[in-house]
Design a protein around this motif. Structure first.
Motif, PDB file in Angstrom:
ATOM      1  N   THR A  53     -17.580   0.846   3.683  1.00  0.00           N
ATOM      2  CA  THR A  53     -18.116   1.011   2.452  1.00  0.00           C
ATOM      3  C   THR A  53     -17.195   1.914   1.387  1.00  0.00           C
ATOM      4  O   THR A  53     -17.265   1.994   0.403  1.00  0.00           O
ATOM      5  N   SER A  54     -16.599   3.016   2.111  1.00  0.00           N
ATOM      6  CA  SER A  54     -15.719   3.909   1.500  1.00  0.00           C
ATOM      7  C   SER A  54     -14.328   3.416   1.119  1.00  0.00           C
ATOM      8  O   SER A  54     -13.645   4.032   0.144  1.00  0.00           O
ATOM      9  N   TYR A  55     -13.791   2.706   2.040  1.00  0.00           N
ATOM     10  CA  TYR A  55     -12.439   2.063   1.817  1.00  0.00           C
ATOM     11  C   TYR A  55     -11.282   3.339   1.653  1.00  0.00           C
ATOM     12  O   TYR A  55     -10.574   3.484   0.713  1.00  0.00           O
ATOM     13  N   THR A  56     -11.293   3.986   2.571  1.00  0.00           N
ATOM     14  CA  THR A  56     -10.311   5.383   2.759  1.00  0.00           C
ATOM     15  C   THR A  56      -9.317   4.792   3.679  1.00  0.00           C
ATOM     16  O   THR A  56      -9.376   3.880   4.185  1.00  0.00           O
ATOM     17  N   LEU A  57      -8.324   5.453   3.356  1.00  0.00           N
ATOM     18  CA  LEU A  57      -6.934   5.057   4.132  1.00  0.00           C
ATOM     19  C   LEU A  57      -7.109   5.594   5.576  1.00  0.00           C
ATOM     20  O   LEU A  57      -6.591   4.782   6.555  1.00  0.00           O
ATOM     21  N   ALA A 114       3.003   8.973   3.787  1.00  0.00           N
ATOM     22  CA  ALA A 114       2.616   9.127   2.342  1.00  0.00           C
ATOM     23  C   ALA A 114       1.253   9.445   1.896  1.00  0.00           C
ATOM     24  O   ALA A 114       1.536  10.191   1.080  1.00  0.00           O
ATOM     25  N   ALA A 115       0.278   9.380   2.730  1.00  0.00           N
ATOM     26  CA  ALA A 115      -0.945   9.917   2.455  1.00  0.00           C
ATOM     27  C   ALA A 115      -0.916  11.359   2.677  1.00  0.00           C
ATOM     28  O   ALA A 115      -1.539  12.155   2.076  1.00  0.00           O
ATOM     29  N   SER A 116      -0.070  12.030   3.644  1.00  0.00           N
ATOM     30  CA  SER A 116      -0.023  13.195   3.721  1.00  0.00           C
ATOM     31  C   SER A 116       0.614  13.924   2.687  1.00  0.00           C
ATOM     32  O   SER A 116       0.141  15.124   2.050  1.00  0.00           O
ATOM     33  N   LYS A 117       1.713  13.401   2.185  1.00  0.00           N
ATOM     34  CA  LYS A 117       2.570  13.907   0.933  1.00  0.00           C
ATOM     35  C   LYS A 117       1.641  13.999  -0.177  1.00  0.00           C
ATOM     36  O   LYS A 117       1.539  14.883  -0.850  1.00  0.00           O
ATOM     37  N   LEU A 118       0.833  12.780  -0.396  1.00  0.00           N
ATOM     38  CA  LEU A 118       0.059  12.741  -1.533  1.00  0.00           C
ATOM     39  C   LEU A 118      -1.196  13.866  -1.558  1.00  0.00           C
ATOM     40  O   LEU A 118      -1.509  14.577  -2.546  1.00  0.00           O
ATOM     41  N   ARG A 119      -1.816  14.048  -0.381  1.00  0.00           N
ATOM     42  CA  ARG A 119      -2.799  15.212  -0.080  1.00  0.00           C
ATOM     43  C   ARG A 119      -2.057  16.454  -0.552  1.00  0.00           C
ATOM     44  O   ARG A 119      -2.837  17.327  -1.113  1.00  0.00           O
ATOM     45  N   ASN A 120      -1.152  16.585  -0.197  1.00  0.00           N
ATOM     46  CA  ASN A 120      -0.168  18.095  -0.303  1.00  0.00           C
ATOM     47  C   ASN A 120      -0.108  18.452  -1.755  1.00  0.00           C
ATOM     48  O   ASN A 120      -0.388  19.326  -2.383  1.00  0.00           O
ATOM     49  N   LEU A 147       0.900  -1.267  -0.045  1.00  0.00           N
ATOM     50  CA  LEU A 147       0.062  -0.031   0.131  1.00  0.00           C
ATOM     51  C   LEU A 147       0.942   1.231   0.038  1.00  0.00           C
ATOM     52  O   LEU A 147       0.658   2.164  -0.823  1.00  0.00           O
ATOM     53  N   ILE A 148       2.108   1.203   0.768  1.00  0.00           N
ATOM     54  CA  ILE A 148       2.973   2.327   0.899  1.00  0.00           C
ATOM     55  C   ILE A 148       3.471   2.608  -0.517  1.00  0.00           C
ATOM     56  O   ILE A 148       3.679   3.620  -1.097  1.00  0.00           O
ATOM     57  N   ASP A 149       3.817   1.378  -1.291  1.00  0.00           N
ATOM     58  CA  ASP A 149       4.235   1.545  -2.528  1.00  0.00           C
ATOM     59  C   ASP A 149       3.427   2.321  -3.533  1.00  0.00           C
ATOM     60  O   ASP A 149       3.774   3.162  -4.345  1.00  0.00           O
ATOM     61  N   PHE A 179       5.183   1.730  13.379  1.00  0.00           N
ATOM     62  CA  PHE A 179       6.204   2.264  12.166  1.00  0.00           C
ATOM     63  C   PHE A 179       5.075   2.413  10.739  1.00  0.00           C
ATOM     64  O   PHE A 179       5.339   3.206  10.065  1.00  0.00           O
ATOM     65  N   LEU A 180       4.462   1.373  10.610  1.00  0.00           N
ATOM     66  CA  LEU A 180       3.720   1.187   9.211  1.00  0.00           C
ATOM     67  C   LEU A 180       2.592   2.308   9.441  1.00  0.00           C
ATOM     68  O   LEU A 180       2.287   2.828   8.285  1.00  0.00           O
ATOM     69  N   LYS A 181       2.042   2.514  10.318  1.00  0.00           N
ATOM     70  CA  LYS A 181       0.837   3.634  10.603  1.00  0.00           C
ATOM     71  C   LYS A 181       1.469   4.897  10.264  1.00  0.00           C
ATOM     72  O   LYS A 181       1.006   5.443   9.486  1.00  0.00           O
ATOM     73  N   ASN A 182       2.796   5.094  10.639  1.00  0.00           N
ATOM     74  CA  ASN A 182       3.470   6.488  10.555  1.00  0.00           C
ATOM     75  C   ASN A 182       3.690   6.639   8.927  1.00  0.00           C
ATOM     76  O   ASN A 182       3.678   7.526   8.431  1.00  0.00           O
ATOM     77  N   ARG A 183       4.413   5.481   8.449  1.00  0.00           N
ATOM     78  CA  ARG A 183       4.671   5.619   7.085  1.00  0.00           C
ATOM     79  C   ARG A 183       3.501   5.688   6.081  1.00  0.00           C
ATOM     80  O   ARG A 183       3.447   6.435   5.321  1.00  0.00           O
ATOM     81  N   ILE A 184       2.369   4.805   6.456  1.00  0.00           N
ATOM     82  CA  ILE A 184       1.057   5.375   5.734  1.00  0.00           C
ATOM     83  C   ILE A 184       0.575   6.648   5.669  1.00  0.00           C
ATOM     84  O   ILE A 184       0.153   7.168   4.677  1.00  0.00           O
ATOM     85  N   THR A 185       0.387   7.053   7.023  1.00  0.00           N
ATOM     86  CA  THR A 185       0.074   8.462   7.130  1.00  0.00           C
ATOM     87  C   THR A 185       0.914   9.431   6.581  1.00  0.00           C
ATOM     88  O   THR A 185       0.426  10.552   5.936  1.00  0.00           O
TER      89      THR A 185
END
Length: 161
Positions: free
Chosen positions: A77-81, A100-106, A7-9, A92-98
């Protein structure tokens, strides 16, 4: 079930694609200002390819989240991050996902602003074109029959002899 690193990839690939779209939007701004229609056409075709790649990645992300929720007995039903991150127990994984999602949103927010600027440039150009065409074409007087026709000769025909 694929690990969360997959998912991070996906999120990092989405970030890269959106970053390319942002660079393209900046190039498009310069092309819109210069009025180079051939270059604009080239940029639009590159943009279409990038958007297609982003769509594929988005479907992959959504399917991954759906599969993760299903395999972990989670309903959604929404399947959001955000829903997925709530159920990740490894910090560690929680922080990496968060992250990556933050960089994408920005980058998406920055891309949105660049696209709004380009849209305003296009609107301004169109307004100028309409104004210029109006100056060159001039306003023609209507002629013919019907209720909307100006009565240019009515006073001459209505004169008493």
């Amino acid at each position: 079930m694929a690990p969360l690193t997959d998912l991070i990839d996906i999120l990092e690939k989405m970030h890269e694609e959106h970053q390319q779209l942002l660079e393209l939007a900046k190039e498009k701004r310069e092309v819109l200002i210069s009025g180079d229609t051939e270059m604009l056409q080239s940029l639009l075709s590159r943009e279409a390819r990038l958007l297609e790649a982003v769509g594929v990645l988005e479907r992959e992300r959504e399917q991954f989240v759906k599969d993760y929720q299903t395999s972990n007995g989670l309903e959604g039903t929404s399947y959001t991050l955000d829903e997925l991150v709530e159920h990740v127990h490894q910090p560690f994984l929680k922080n990496r996902i968060t992250s990556a999602a933050s960089k994408l949103r920005n980058v998406i927010q920055e891309l949105s602003l660049a696209n709004k600027d380009n849209q305003q440039l296009i609107q301004t150009s169109l307004s100028y074109l309409h104004y210029s065409i109006g100056l060159f074409a001039g306003k023609e007087q209507t002629s013919g029959y019907g209720p909307n026709v100006k009565k240019r000769y009515s006073s001459m025909l209505d004169a008493k002899i």
